[in-house]
Design a protein around this motif. Structure first.
Motif, PDB file in Angstrom:
ATOM      1  N   LEU A  47      23.622  34.970  43.759  1.00 18.34           N
ATOM      2  CA  LEU A  47      25.044  34.674  43.629  1.00 18.34           C
ATOM      3  C   LEU A  47      25.862  35.267  44.774  1.00 18.34           C
ATOM      4  O   LEU A  47      26.608  34.563  45.457  1.00 18.34           O
ATOM      5  N   PHE A  48      25.729  36.577  44.984  1.00 18.04           N
ATOM      6  CA  PHE A  48      26.575  37.227  45.985  1.00 18.04           C
ATOM      7  C   PHE A  48      26.146  36.918  47.414  1.00 18.04           C
ATOM      8  O   PHE A  48      26.954  37.020  48.330  1.00 18.04           O
ATOM      9  N   GLY A  49      24.909  36.524  47.607  1.00 17.51           N
ATOM     10  CA  GLY A  49      24.503  36.059  48.934  1.00 17.51           C
ATOM     11  C   GLY A  49      25.294  34.838  49.344  1.00 17.51           C
ATOM     12  O   GLY A  49      25.796  34.738  50.473  1.00 17.51           O
ATOM     13  N   ARG A  50      25.447  33.912  48.429  1.00 19.77           N
ATOM     14  CA  ARG A  50      26.229  32.697  48.698  1.00 19.77           C
ATOM     15  C   ARG A  50      27.720  33.006  48.842  1.00 19.77           C
ATOM     16  O   ARG A  50      28.384  32.525  49.764  1.00 19.77           O
ATOM     17  N   LEU A  51      28.232  33.811  47.901  1.00 18.25           N
ATOM     18  CA  LEU A  51      29.656  34.151  47.962  1.00 18.25           C
ATOM     19  C   LEU A  51      29.998  34.926  49.228  1.00 18.25           C
ATOM     20  O   LEU A  51      31.034  34.680  49.864  1.00 18.25           O
ATOM     21  N   HIS A  52      29.127  35.860  49.585  1.00 18.26           N
ATOM     22  CA  HIS A  52      29.398  36.647  50.792  1.00 18.26           C
ATOM     23  C   HIS A  52      29.293  35.780  52.046  1.00 18.26           C
ATOM     24  O   HIS A  52      30.065  35.972  52.993  1.00 18.26           O
ATOM     25  N   GLY A  53      28.365  34.861  52.064  1.00 21.66           N
ATOM     26  CA  GLY A  53      28.272  33.953  53.208  1.00 21.66           C
ATOM     27  C   GLY A  53      29.565  33.182  53.411  1.00 21.66           C
ATOM     28  O   GLY A  53      30.078  33.079  54.532  1.00 21.66           O
ATOM     29  N   LEU A  54      30.123  32.663  52.331  1.00 26.78           N
ATOM     30  CA  LEU A  54      31.400  31.954  52.419  1.00 26.78           C
ATOM     31  C   LEU A  54      32.533  32.889  52.825  1.00 26.78           C
ATOM     32  O   LEU A  54      33.374  32.534  53.653  1.00 26.78           O
ATOM     33  N   ALA A  55      32.554  34.073  52.231  1.00 31.19           N
ATOM     34  CA  ALA A  55      33.613  35.038  52.554  1.00 31.19           C
ATOM     35  C   ALA A  55      33.529  35.473  54.013  1.00 31.19           C
ATOM     36  O   ALA A  55      34.556  35.622  54.678  1.00 31.19           O
ATOM     37  N   PHE A  56      32.315  35.668  54.520  1.00 33.07           N
ATOM     38  CA  PHE A  56      32.131  36.058  55.913  1.00 33.07           C
ATOM     39  C   PHE A  56      32.674  34.979  56.847  1.00 33.07           C
ATOM     40  O   PHE A  56      33.421  35.277  57.790  1.00 33.07           O
ATOM     41  N   LEU A  57      32.300  33.732  56.588  1.00 36.58           N
ATOM     42  CA  LEU A  57      32.779  32.631  57.433  1.00 36.58           C
ATOM     43  C   LEU A  57      34.299  32.506  57.354  1.00 36.58           C
ATOM     44  O   LEU A  57      34.969  32.319  58.382  1.00 36.58           O
ATOM     45  N   ALA A  58      34.848  32.628  56.146  1.00 33.68           N
ATOM     46  CA  ALA A  58      36.304  32.567  55.988  1.00 33.68           C
ATOM     47  C   ALA A  58      36.977  33.710  56.742  1.00 33.68           C
ATOM     48  O   ALA A  58      38.005  33.510  57.402  1.00 33.68           O
ATOM     49  N   TYR A  59      36.392  34.900  56.681  1.00 35.82           N
ATOM     50  CA  TYR A  59      36.961  36.058  57.369  1.00 35.82           C
ATOM     51  C   TYR A  59      36.999  35.824  58.885  1.00 35.82           C
ATOM     52  O   TYR A  59      38.008  36.108  59.537  1.00 35.82           O
ATOM     53  N   VAL A  60      35.917  35.302  59.437  1.00 36.08           N
ATOM     54  CA  VAL A  60      35.873  35.059  60.889  1.00 36.08           C
ATOM     55  C   VAL A  60      36.939  34.035  61.287  1.00 36.08           C
ATOM     56  O   VAL A  60      37.691  34.250  62.246  1.00 36.08           O
ATOM     57  N   VAL A  61      37.024  32.935  60.549  1.00 28.24           N
ATOM     58  CA  VAL A  61      38.004  31.893  60.877  1.00 28.24           C
ATOM     59  C   VAL A  61      39.429  32.426  60.734  1.00 28.24           C
ATOM     60  O   VAL A  61      40.263  32.246  61.625  1.00 28.24           O
ATOM     61  N   VAL A  62      39.707  33.098  59.624  1.00 24.25           N
ATOM     62  CA  VAL A  62      41.051  33.629  59.384  1.00 24.25           C
ATOM     63  C   VAL A  62      41.392  34.699  60.419  1.00 24.25           C
ATOM     64  O   VAL A  62      42.530  34.752  60.911  1.00 24.25           O
ATOM     65  N   THR A  63      40.436  35.529  60.786  1.00 22.31           N
ATOM     66  CA  THR A  63      40.685  36.579  61.783  1.00 22.31           C
ATOM     67  C   THR A  63      41.079  35.987  63.130  1.00 22.31           C
ATOM     68  O   THR A  63      42.049  36.433  63.750  1.00 22.31           O
ATOM     69  N   VAL A  64      40.360  34.986  63.572  1.00 26.05           N
ATOM     70  CA  VAL A  64      40.691  34.347  64.859  1.00 26.05           C
ATOM     71  C   VAL A  64      42.060  33.688  64.782  1.00 26.05           C
ATOM     72  O   VAL A  64      42.886  33.824  65.695  1.00 26.05           O
ATOM     73  N   TRP A  65      42.330  32.998  63.670  1.00 25.17           N
ATOM     74  CA  TRP A  65      43.612  32.305  63.519  1.00 25.17           C
ATOM     75  C   TRP A  65      44.780  33.304  63.463  1.00 25.17           C
ATOM     76  O   TRP A  65      45.788  33.135  64.151  1.00 25.17           O
ATOM     77  N   VAL A  66      44.624  34.348  62.642  1.00 29.08           N
ATOM     78  CA  VAL A  66      45.694  35.349  62.505  1.00 29.08           C
ATOM     79  C   VAL A  66      45.871  36.114  63.816  1.00 29.08           C
ATOM     80  O   VAL A  66      46.994  36.388  64.232  1.00 29.08           O
ATOM     81  N   GLY A  67      44.757  36.444  64.477  1.00 25.77           N
ATOM     82  CA  GLY A  67      44.849  37.140  65.759  1.00 25.77           C
ATOM     83  C   GLY A  67      45.640  36.353  66.790  1.00 25.77           C
ATOM     84  O   GLY A  67      46.457  36.912  67.526  1.00 25.77           O
ATOM     85  N   ALA A  68      45.419  35.045  66.815  1.00 20.84           N
ATOM     86  CA  ALA A  68      46.162  34.194  67.750  1.00 20.84           C
ATOM     87  C   ALA A  68      47.625  34.063  67.315  1.00 20.84           C
ATOM     88  O   ALA A  68      48.542  34.144  68.134  1.00 20.84           O
TER      89      ALA A  68
END
Length: 106
Positions: A47-68
């Motif tokens: 369960l958490f492997g899948r959830l963390h994978g999604l959260a990790f990808l969301a974090y990277v995308v949101v971080t780049v967007w917010v940083g810009a």
């Protein structure tokens, strides 16, 4: 008490995603303990492997967007992205960024 600037919408989004990423890391670590140390169940890793994978990808995308969007300096973007690799580091980095005013609108 430290006077921190109010968060804007982008800062709130980053703070939320950073917390979710840290929480899913915690769930995955507990799941790994249950699977590999106690040998009781594999459900937590499944369960958490899948959830963390999604959260990790969301974090990277949101971080780049917010940083810009908030015009972070290069070092801040790099620190925020690298914080996603070790377990549970995104949340302390979010707190640090909030205190430095990096999550407030410019």
């Amino acid at each position: 008490m430290t006077d921190t600037p109010a968060l804007g919408g982008s800062g709130k989004l980053f703070a939320t995603v950073a917390l979710v990423e840290a929480l899913t890391w915690t769930g995955l670590l507990v799941g790994m303990y249950l699977k590999y140390v106690s040998g009781t169940t594999e459900l937590g890793v499944w369960l958490f492997g899948r959830l963390h994978g999604l959260a990790f990808l969301a974090y990277v995308v949101v971080t780049v967007w917010v940083g810009a969007r908030l015009r972070w300096p290069g070092w801040a973007l790099l620190v925020a992205l690298l914080a996603a690799v070790p377990p549970l580091l995104t949340w302390p980095v979010e707190i640090w960024f909030k205190r430095r005013g990096l999550l407030a609108p410019r």
